[in-house]
Enzyme design. Sequence first.
Site, short mmCIF file in Angstrom:
data_model
loop_
_atom_site.label_atom_id
_atom_site.label_comp_id
_atom_site.label_asym_id
_atom_site.label_seq_id
_atom_site.Cartn_x
_atom_site.Cartn_y
_atom_site.Cartn_z
N SER A 97 4.67 -1.38 7.10
CA SER A 97 5.46 -2.40 7.54
C SER A 97 7.15 -2.16 7.84
O SER A 97 7.58 -2.27 6.72
CB SER A 97 5.11 -3.73 6.78
OG SER A 97 3.60 -4.07 6.67
N LYS A 172 3.18 -8.23 12.38
CA LYS A 172 3.37 -8.44 11.18
C LYS A 172 4.51 -9.27 10.49
O LYS A 172 4.32 -9.91 9.36
CB LYS A 172 3.44 -6.99 10.45
CG LYS A 172 3.52 -6.63 9.21
CD LYS A 172 2.26 -7.00 8.35
CE LYS A 172 2.58 -6.74 6.80
NZ LYS A 172 1.41 -7.37 6.08
N LYS A 240 11.96 -7.12 1.77
CA LYS A 240 12.11 -6.36 2.60
C LYS A 240 11.42 -6.99 4.16
O LYS A 240 12.24 -6.73 4.95
CB LYS A 240 11.33 -4.99 2.37
CG LYS A 240 11.27 -3.85 3.28
CD LYS A 240 9.94 -3.70 4.15
CE LYS A 240 8.92 -3.44 3.32
NZ LYS A 240 7.61 -3.48 4.23
P1 NAD Z 1 3.56 1.62 -2.40
O1 NAD Z 1 4.84 1.74 -2.87
O2 NAD Z 1 2.60 1.36 -3.35
O3 NAD Z 1 3.01 3.20 -1.58
C1 NAD Z 1 4.19 3.88 -0.88
C2 NAD Z 1 3.77 5.33 -1.04
O4 NAD Z 1 4.55 6.17 -0.30
C3 NAD Z 1 3.86 5.86 -2.34
O5 NAD Z 1 2.88 6.55 -3.07
C4 NAD Z 1 5.16 6.62 -2.55
O6 NAD Z 1 5.12 7.78 -3.49
C5 NAD Z 1 4.95 7.31 -0.92
N1 NAD Z 1 6.28 7.81 -0.33
C6 NAD Z 1 7.44 7.23 -0.43
N2 NAD Z 1 8.60 8.13 0.18
C7 NAD Z 1 7.72 9.30 0.41
C8 NAD Z 1 8.07 10.69 1.25
N3 NAD Z 1 9.37 10.70 1.78
N4 NAD Z 1 7.09 11.38 1.48
C9 NAD Z 1 5.74 11.27 0.83
N5 NAD Z 1 5.37 10.21 0.26
C10 NAD Z 1 6.34 9.06 0.16
O7 NAD Z 1 3.50 0.74 -1.18
P2 NAD Z 1 2.14 0.02 -0.84
O8 NAD Z 1 1.94 -1.30 -1.23
O9 NAD Z 1 1.07 1.01 -0.44
O10 NAD Z 1 2.83 -0.46 0.94
C11 NAD Z 1 2.85 0.27 1.96
C12 NAD Z 1 3.33 -0.42 3.26
O11 NAD Z 1 2.28 -1.07 3.47
C13 NAD Z 1 4.57 -1.02 2.99
O12 NAD Z 1 5.18 -1.12 4.18
C14 NAD Z 1 4.00 -2.42 2.60
O13 NAD Z 1 4.79 -3.37 3.02
C15 NAD Z 1 2.71 -2.71 3.50
N6 NAD Z 1 1.65 -3.43 3.04
C16 NAD Z 1 1.56 -3.66 1.84
C17 NAD Z 1 0.34 -4.41 1.36
C18 NAD Z 1 0.20 -4.64 -0.29
O14 NAD Z 1 -0.68 -5.69 -0.42
N7 NAD Z 1 0.63 -3.85 -0.96
C19 NAD Z 1 -0.19 -5.32 2.21
C20 NAD Z 1 -0.26 -4.97 3.72
C21 NAD Z 1 1.10 -4.07 4.02
#
Ligand code: NAD
Length: 300
Positions: A97, A172, A240
């Site tokens: 997102s 979104k 964010k």
């Molecule tokens: P998270 O922080 O748990 O996961 C992000 C992952 O990306 C981490 O494992 C991190 O190590 C990895 N990462 C970061 N920078 C990196 C890089 N340069 N190279 C490789 N890996 C890298 O976040 P999340 O909760 O999984 O959310 C991910 C996205 O989905 C976000 O944009 C969030 O807004 C969206 N989202 C989350 C949810 C939720 O309920 N958690 C629901 C819908 C949408």
Amino acid sequence: MDKVIGFIGLGIMGKPMAKNLLKAGYNLVVHDVNRAVVKELVEAGAEEGFSSKDIAQKSDIIITMLPNSPHVKDVILGKDGVLEGARPGTIIIDMSSIAPLVSKEVALKAKEKGVVMIDAPVSGGEPKAVQGTLAIMAGGPEDVFDQVKDILLKMGSSAILVGDIGSGNVAKLANQVIVALNIAAMSEAMVLAAKAGVDPEKVYNAIRGGLAGSTVLDAKVPMVLNGNFKPGFRIELHIKDLMNALDTAHEVGVPMPLSSQVMEFMQALKVEGEAGNDHGGLIRFYERLAGVEVRKNHGG
Ligand code: NAD
């Protein structure tokens, strides 16, 4: 099924989404800066990737599931990034997102290398990511969307193309505004019930089948009643999204009076060191204002 899918970003959402693609029989190569989670996916049958460039060299389709715009820019456009390794014809599906303008900017840079991109953020949180029942909202060329729709439907129960690149993220943002305001309304109402001396669990059970019932109510009230604020979706990620919503709204000339207020409530919790809590933890802001906690068997 012979196509190789690269998956970058195996966090709360990316890990179960990648596992569902493995279960569906796709060939997956995975990368995350957190190597422990890469190992877990390798044990589940994925191939190990060592950088975003390495993933791109080994894949036909690349999925990214990263926290925010700067991470997506870094992973796709940065040093050792996707565009350094991708062949012309590669498809990028960014499921993070992020700001819609950044989706457009990254897609334009990708196009210069013959790489096409769609934005396809999701809603439903960790439970639906695990079940493979996310709601997926996509933006980009229809022919590209049609090529990847089957893959998306292994992670979600719906995948809707809403418009050009960036439109998925506009959808979104709309979703996140509605969720944030729902959580705020739930918080205000449940704090009222508890402070008025009525068992909040009974109030929840009494109202959930009526017009006030919602997915947010059913997902968040049980967590609040158990004092469980483990994420889920972290408050800092919702800040964010609301910042991205406000920026986008102001660019096109839309005032967002309620969203900006709820964003500031979340900022107050961040100051208290609670930005890592689930966004259902927004209720703690209201609980402090009223001097009451909404927990199981709480009579007021
Ligand atoms: P998270 O922080 O748990 O996961 C992000 C992952 O990306 C981490 O494992 C991190 O190590 C990895 N990462 C970061 N920078 C990196 C890089 N340069 N190279 C490789 N890996 C890298 O976040 P999340 O909760 O999984 O959310 C991910 C996205 O989905 C976000 O944009 C969030 O807004 C969206 N989202 C989350 C949810 C939720 O309920 N958690 C629901 C819908 C949408």
